[in-house]
Design a protein around this motif. Structure first.
Motif, short mmCIF file in Angstrom:
data_model
loop_
_atom_site.label_atom_id
_atom_site.label_comp_id
_atom_site.label_asym_id
_atom_site.label_seq_id
_atom_site.Cartn_x
_atom_site.Cartn_y
_atom_site.Cartn_z
N TYR A 60 0.83 -1.20 0.00
CA TYR A 60 0.00 0.00 0.00
C TYR A 60 0.87 1.25 0.00
O TYR A 60 0.62 2.20 -0.75
CB TYR A 60 -0.92 -0.02 1.22
CG TYR A 60 -1.89 1.13 1.28
CD1 TYR A 60 -2.88 1.27 0.32
CD2 TYR A 60 -1.81 2.09 2.27
CE1 TYR A 60 -3.77 2.33 0.35
CE2 TYR A 60 -2.69 3.15 2.32
CZ TYR A 60 -3.67 3.26 1.36
OH TYR A 60 -4.55 4.31 1.39
N THR A 66 -5.44 1.34 -4.60
CA THR A 66 -6.60 1.43 -3.72
C THR A 66 -6.74 0.15 -2.90
O THR A 66 -6.24 -0.92 -3.27
CB THR A 66 -7.88 1.67 -4.53
OG1 THR A 66 -8.11 0.53 -5.39
CG2 THR A 66 -7.76 2.93 -5.38
N TYR A 67 -7.47 0.26 -1.78
CA TYR A 67 -7.75 -0.93 -0.96
C TYR A 67 -8.46 -2.00 -1.79
O TYR A 67 -8.23 -3.20 -1.62
CB TYR A 67 -8.63 -0.56 0.23
CG TYR A 67 -7.95 0.29 1.28
CD1 TYR A 67 -6.64 0.05 1.66
CD2 TYR A 67 -8.63 1.33 1.90
CE1 TYR A 67 -6.02 0.82 2.61
CE2 TYR A 67 -8.02 2.12 2.87
CZ TYR A 67 -6.71 1.86 3.22
OH TYR A 67 -6.09 2.63 4.17
N SER A 71 -7.09 -5.74 -2.29
CA SER A 71 -7.91 -6.83 -1.76
C SER A 71 -8.14 -7.91 -2.82
O SER A 71 -8.15 -9.10 -2.49
CB SER A 71 -9.25 -6.27 -1.28
OG SER A 71 -10.05 -5.81 -2.37
N GLU A 78 -11.77 -5.52 1.10
CA GLU A 78 -11.03 -4.26 1.14
C GLU A 78 -11.02 -3.64 2.53
O GLU A 78 -10.07 -2.95 2.91
CB GLU A 78 -11.57 -3.27 0.13
CG GLU A 78 -13.03 -2.92 0.27
CD GLU A 78 -13.49 -1.99 -0.85
OE1 GLU A 78 -12.85 -0.95 -1.06
OE2 GLU A 78 -14.48 -2.33 -1.51
N SER A 79 -12.06 -3.87 3.34
CA SER A 79 -12.06 -3.37 4.72
C SER A 79 -10.99 -4.08 5.54
O SER A 79 -10.41 -3.49 6.46
CB SER A 79 -13.43 -3.56 5.36
OG SER A 79 -13.78 -4.93 5.43
N VAL A 81 -8.08 -5.07 4.31
CA VAL A 81 -6.83 -4.41 3.92
C VAL A 81 -6.64 -3.13 4.72
O VAL A 81 -5.55 -2.84 5.23
CB VAL A 81 -6.82 -4.11 2.41
CG1 VAL A 81 -5.57 -3.34 2.02
CG2 VAL A 81 -6.92 -5.40 1.61
N CYS A 82 -7.71 -2.35 4.86
CA CYS A 82 -7.64 -1.10 5.63
C CYS A 82 -7.25 -1.38 7.08
O CYS A 82 -6.39 -0.69 7.64
CB CYS A 82 -8.99 -0.39 5.56
SG CYS A 82 -9.06 1.15 6.50
N VAL A 85 -3.46 -2.43 7.31
CA VAL A 85 -2.54 -1.30 7.14
C VAL A 85 -2.49 -0.46 8.41
O VAL A 85 -1.41 -0.11 8.90
CB VAL A 85 -2.95 -0.45 5.92
CG1 VAL A 85 -2.11 0.83 5.86
CG2 VAL A 85 -2.78 -1.24 4.62
N ASN A 251 -5.97 9.81 1.55
CA ASN A 251 -6.43 9.44 2.88
C ASN A 251 -6.74 10.67 3.74
O ASN A 251 -6.50 11.81 3.34
CB ASN A 251 -5.37 8.58 3.58
CG ASN A 251 -5.06 7.33 2.80
OD1 ASN A 251 -4.38 7.38 1.78
ND2 ASN A 251 -5.56 6.21 3.25
#
Length: 275
Positions: A60, A66-67, A71, A78-79, A81-82, A85, A251
């Motif tokens: 990342y 992007t997430y 993902s 993708e949540s 991945v967030c 990170v 972000n």
């Protein structure tokens, strides 16, 4: 691409892929393991290993995809991945293993050194509110500013400061109360006109008089000063190897300083490791 697939890459290729050397990667894994290993604990077990958690975060920072795209590469939501990170960032910054020396280092009474102060700008998306605060007349777009104070001899980043795009470089230095020990020599660019009033032992380039040319000694002075200050530009380049500090920052701005400090700490760790 999991850690098992890349662990045997040659060191230069591993560095190109992840942005950090293998030795730095192993140190980061060592810091993360006590917090991420859940063997013997209640609750579900993570799908990814500690090394893969770190690879997701490095991917990342390094590529700034992007997430959603990351993902799909890893087969997770993708949540997730967030969360990975943010969790990796929080653990690494709290560990202190990659902490910058800070402002106190500048005031310490140690032997004479040459310090370089420089500012780099990172573009951001146009804010919904208070757009003028973030608009940089120099870059002609909305930006965030990151100020680095660097030891000229070693290239070590001593401390950082942050501001909005509209603020002048010298005002950023003054507002953040970054002060040097009286015995230290500070090298800066033309954006720090007036710094000699607060720190007499400072050196900035000679300005070209209106309608006239610089004299030969002044041009030689500017060239020599630029050759000493280049270490700051090189560190700006190393920071921006991580595309999250190069491309338009998407972000929330409140986490920008944490990420910049963490990447600067990784650079310092590698400078100490290979010096």
């Amino acid at each position: 691409m999991s850690y098992e697939q890349i662990k045997d890459l040659p060191p230069p290729e591993f560095k190109r892929l992840c942005g950090v050397h293998i030795a730095t990667f192993k140190k980061m894994v060592e810091v993360l393991k006590p917090e991420l290993v859940r063997s013997g604990k209640k609750g579900g077990q993570p799908k990814l290993s500690v090394e893969d958690h770190l690879l997701v975060a490095l991917e990342y920072w390094r590529e700034y995809r992007t997430y959603f795209h990351i993902s799909k590469s890893w087969g997770i939501h993708e949540s997730t991945v967030c969360r990975i990170v943010r969790k990796v960032e929080n653990i690494l910054i709290k560990s202190g293993a990659f902490r910058l020396p800070g402002k106190r280092e500048l005031q310490a009474a140690y032997e004479w050194k040459v310090l370089v102060v420089d500012v780099t700008e990172i573009p951001i998306e146009r804010p919904k509110k208070k757009q003028r605060r973030y608009y940089s007349g120099k870059k002609k777009r909305h930006t965030l500013k990151a100020q680095l104070v660097v030891d000229q001899a070693t290239g070590k980043i001593l401390c950082t400061a942050y501001g909005v795009g509209r603020i002048h470089d010298f005002r950023l230095w003054r507002n953040t109360r970054v002060r040097f020990h009286t015995s230290q020599l500070c090298l800066a660019d033309k954006g720090y006109q007036g710094i000699a009033k607060l720190h007499p032992n400072s050196c900035i380039p000679s300005r070209k008089p209106r309608g006239k040319d610089l004299s030969t000694p002044e041009r030689q002075h500017n060239r020599h000063l630029a050759s000493l200050r280049i270490v700051g530009e090189h560190l700006n380049r190393r920071l921006k190897i991580f595309r999250i500090l190069k491309e338009q920052y998407r972000n929330r701005r409140k986490r920008f300083g944490l990420r910049c400090n963490l990447i600067a700490g990784l650079i310092n760790y590698e400078l100490a490791l290979f010096s």
